[in-house]
Design an enzyme around this catalytic site. Sequence first.
Site, PDB file in Angstrom:
ATOM      1  N   GLU A 139      -9.027   5.386   2.240  1.00 15.49           N
ATOM      2  CA  GLU A 139      -7.749   4.911   1.696  1.00 15.49           C
ATOM      3  C   GLU A 139      -7.789   3.387   1.560  1.00 15.49           C
ATOM      4  O   GLU A 139      -8.267   2.686   2.468  1.00 15.49           O
ATOM      5  CB  GLU A 139      -6.633   5.327   2.647  1.00 15.49           C
ATOM      6  CG  GLU A 139      -5.344   5.668   1.978  1.00 15.49           C
ATOM      7  CD  GLU A 139      -5.403   6.934   1.104  1.00 15.49           C
ATOM      8  OE1 GLU A 139      -5.663   6.802  -0.104  1.00 15.49           O
ATOM      9  OE2 GLU A 139      -5.185   8.028   1.643  1.00 15.49           O
ATOM     10  N   THR A 172      -9.717   1.858  -0.284  1.00 12.94           N
ATOM     11  CA  THR A 172     -11.111   1.459  -0.482  1.00 12.94           C
ATOM     12  C   THR A 172     -11.448   1.371  -1.971  1.00 12.94           C
ATOM     13  O   THR A 172     -12.426   0.732  -2.339  1.00 12.94           O
ATOM     14  CB  THR A 172     -12.071   2.477   0.173  1.00 12.94           C
ATOM     15  OG1 THR A 172     -11.629   3.791  -0.168  1.00 12.94           O
ATOM     16  CG2 THR A 172     -12.100   2.341   1.679  1.00 12.94           C
ATOM     17  N   SER A 189      12.729  12.961 -20.433  1.00 14.39           N
ATOM     18  CA  SER A 189      12.352  13.346 -19.077  1.00 14.39           C
ATOM     19  C   SER A 189      13.359  14.375 -18.565  1.00 14.39           C
ATOM     20  O   SER A 189      14.536  14.056 -18.375  1.00 14.39           O
ATOM     21  CB  SER A 189      12.359  12.117 -18.152  1.00 14.39           C
ATOM     22  OG  SER A 189      12.464  12.552 -16.809  1.00 14.39           O
ATOM     23  N   GLY A 236       7.351   9.690  -5.415  1.00 15.58           N
ATOM     24  CA  GLY A 236       7.407   8.770  -4.283  1.00 15.58           C
ATOM     25  C   GLY A 236       6.879   9.342  -2.989  1.00 15.58           C
ATOM     26  O   GLY A 236       7.118   8.813  -1.907  1.00 15.58           O
ATOM     27  N   LEU A 240       1.718  11.225  -3.749  1.00 22.03           N
ATOM     28  CA  LEU A 240       0.847  12.241  -4.354  1.00 22.03           C
ATOM     29  C   LEU A 240       0.481  11.882  -5.800  1.00 22.03           C
ATOM     30  O   LEU A 240      -0.011  12.712  -6.542  1.00 22.03           O
ATOM     31  CB  LEU A 240       1.528  13.611  -4.312  1.00 22.03           C
ATOM     32  CG  LEU A 240       1.908  14.099  -2.920  1.00 22.03           C
ATOM     33  CD1 LEU A 240       2.582  15.453  -3.001  1.00 22.03           C
ATOM     34  CD2 LEU A 240       0.671  14.196  -2.051  1.00 22.03           C
ATOM     35  N   SER A 241       0.776  10.638  -6.145  1.00 25.31           N
ATOM     36  CA  SER A 241       0.371  10.120  -7.458  1.00 25.31           C
ATOM     37  C   SER A 241       1.034  10.805  -8.632  1.00 25.31           C
ATOM     38  O   SER A 241       0.379  11.210  -9.604  1.00 25.31           O
ATOM     39  CB  SER A 241      -1.150  10.192  -7.627  1.00 25.31           C
ATOM     40  OG  SER A 241      -1.754   9.445  -6.659  1.00 25.31           O
ATOM     41  N   ASP A 248      -6.535   7.540  -8.165  1.00 23.40           N
ATOM     42  CA  ASP A 248      -5.516   8.536  -8.512  1.00 23.40           C
ATOM     43  C   ASP A 248      -5.760   9.121  -9.899  1.00 23.40           C
ATOM     44  O   ASP A 248      -5.709  10.340 -10.103  1.00 23.40           O
ATOM     45  CB  ASP A 248      -4.117   7.913  -8.468  1.00 23.40           C
ATOM     46  CG  ASP A 248      -3.824   7.279  -7.135  1.00 23.40           C
ATOM     47  OD1 ASP A 248      -4.593   7.504  -6.179  1.00 23.40           O
ATOM     48  OD2 ASP A 248      -2.831   6.529  -7.034  1.00 23.40           O
ATOM     49  N   TYR A 270       1.801  -3.569  -1.634  1.00 19.96           N
ATOM     50  CA  TYR A 270       0.490  -3.022  -2.033  1.00 19.96           C
ATOM     51  C   TYR A 270      -0.376  -4.106  -2.677  1.00 19.96           C
ATOM     52  O   TYR A 270      -1.536  -4.305  -2.309  1.00 19.96           O
ATOM     53  CB  TYR A 270       0.704  -1.864  -3.011  1.00 19.96           C
ATOM     54  CG  TYR A 270      -0.577  -1.252  -3.545  1.00 19.96           C
ATOM     55  CD1 TYR A 270      -1.179  -0.172  -2.910  1.00 19.96           C
ATOM     56  CD2 TYR A 270      -1.197  -1.758  -4.691  1.00 19.96           C
ATOM     57  CE1 TYR A 270      -2.357   0.396  -3.400  1.00 19.96           C
ATOM     58  CE2 TYR A 270      -2.373  -1.202  -5.181  1.00 19.96           C
ATOM     59  CZ  TYR A 270      -2.937  -0.130  -4.535  1.00 19.96           C
ATOM     60  OH  TYR A 270      -4.111   0.423  -5.020  1.00 19.96           O
TER      61      TYR A 270
HETATM   62  C1  GLA Z   1      -2.440   4.165  -4.353  1.00 18.06           C
HETATM   63  C2  GLA Z   1      -3.262   3.547  -5.479  1.00 18.06           C
HETATM   64  C3  GLA Z   1      -4.732   3.941  -5.357  1.00 18.06           C
HETATM   65  C4  GLA Z   1      -5.266   3.674  -3.964  1.00 18.06           C
HETATM   66  C5  GLA Z   1      -4.331   4.233  -2.900  1.00 18.06           C
HETATM   67  C6  GLA Z   1      -4.752   3.855  -1.518  1.00 18.06           C
HETATM   68  O1  GLA Z   1      -2.419   5.548  -4.479  1.00 18.06           O
HETATM   69  O2  GLA Z   1      -2.777   3.939  -6.732  1.00 18.06           O
HETATM   70  O3  GLA Z   1      -5.495   3.262  -6.332  1.00 18.06           O
HETATM   71  O4  GLA Z   1      -5.492   2.307  -3.768  1.00 18.06           O
HETATM   72  O5  GLA Z   1      -3.007   3.816  -3.096  1.00 18.06           O
HETATM   73  O6  GLA Z   1      -5.978   4.416  -1.207  1.00 18.06           O
END
Ligand code: GLA
Length: 382
Positions: free
Chosen positions: A32, A34, A66, A119, A122-123, A169, A219
């Site tokens: 994570e 990385t 949406s 949020g 889970l992207s 992601d 972030y």
């Molecule tokens: C978010 C970012 C990713 C990654 C993670 C942490 O999901 O979109 O690119 O950096 O955080 O691993």
Amino acid sequence: MDQSVVRNKFKNEFGTEGYLYFSPGRVNLIGEHTDYNGGCVLPGAIDKGMLAEIKPNGKNTVSAYSIDLDDHAEFGLEEADAPTQSWARYIFGVCREMIKRGAKLEGFDTVFSGDVPLGAGLSSSAALESTYAFALNEIFNCGFDKKELVLIGQKTEHNYCGVNCGIMDQFASVFGKEGHLIRLDCSTMDYEYVPFNPQGYKVVLIDSVCKHELVDSPYNKRRQSCENAAAAIAKNHPEVKLLGDANIAMLEEVKDQISEEDYKRATYAIQENERLIATCEALKAGDYETVGKNIYETHKGMSELYEVSTPEIDYLNEVAKECGVTGSRIMGGGFGGCTINLVADDKYDAFIATVVEKYKGKFGLDAKVYPVKISNGSRRLA
Ligand code: GLA
């Protein structure tokens, strides 16, 4: 996911039928923060994601709806046409990034909906970007390969959504493969599918239901800290471009030249990359107890050194430990969202019941439980 909601809405809005595309959200077993450090990650796509119906409309504008937000946006394809709604900027950004790379896009009508919780780490945003990048590439014959689609999604985040994210992601969303994690080297985009069928264990997410929002979150600051440390190390070791190329001894050499905060962040990032490599070895050997131990170590690092956990998530982690869960940690960018848990089959039911009950008792919140099913990436459904 139920396609009829999207199908019916599209029909009502536009009086016709379009193409149906889906892209998933993702989990990440370990590795994570990385990705933007040029290290490795170990994600997999899940069975939840974003579903969009799309049809070229012969105009120069995009008309998007949406379903989940019950909101409509209309925008052109020129840079000056950026929509104000943040959700629509993901679609607009994808279009712009494709056009910048030479795609000849035309206007289209679209409706979309998702079952990947927003949020929760889970992207959902990568799922949205990947859905449109993948779909528009096919519909307008742009000829981009899958790695380019991944970069189009990532650049959308950077240039239109304010998140300086890595590549994990979008890569997981586009390249996901059922029953497999993806070991991705983020410095080269080389990847390998790693079969993932942990016999005797289940993987489950516990959602803290505390919203995680990476836009304007620290972030980007974490990323900056890592880059500061890498730049200091590069003075002694010019081969080091990012922390993924560095080791702890190199970091120790520059300890006095960087801030304490940058030092802590970099320590975590370097350790995490090494942990991922060790975890891949353990996975190959089917040694899930070691995998689990490493997952707990990652949580500790993310909480104490990288400082991206929350009291709620730390508590979920603690309860997992008490319940004898094999491995548990905060997953994704942090600042809320889910824990990912590797749980032995015989401890599963008791863990779920306990964690939900204790979380409610402590924070008055109903944690959500999502069993993980590693699934396929971006695809056309109809
Ligand atoms: C978010 C970012 C990713 C990654 C993670 C942490 O999901 O979109 O690119 O950096 O955080 O691993």
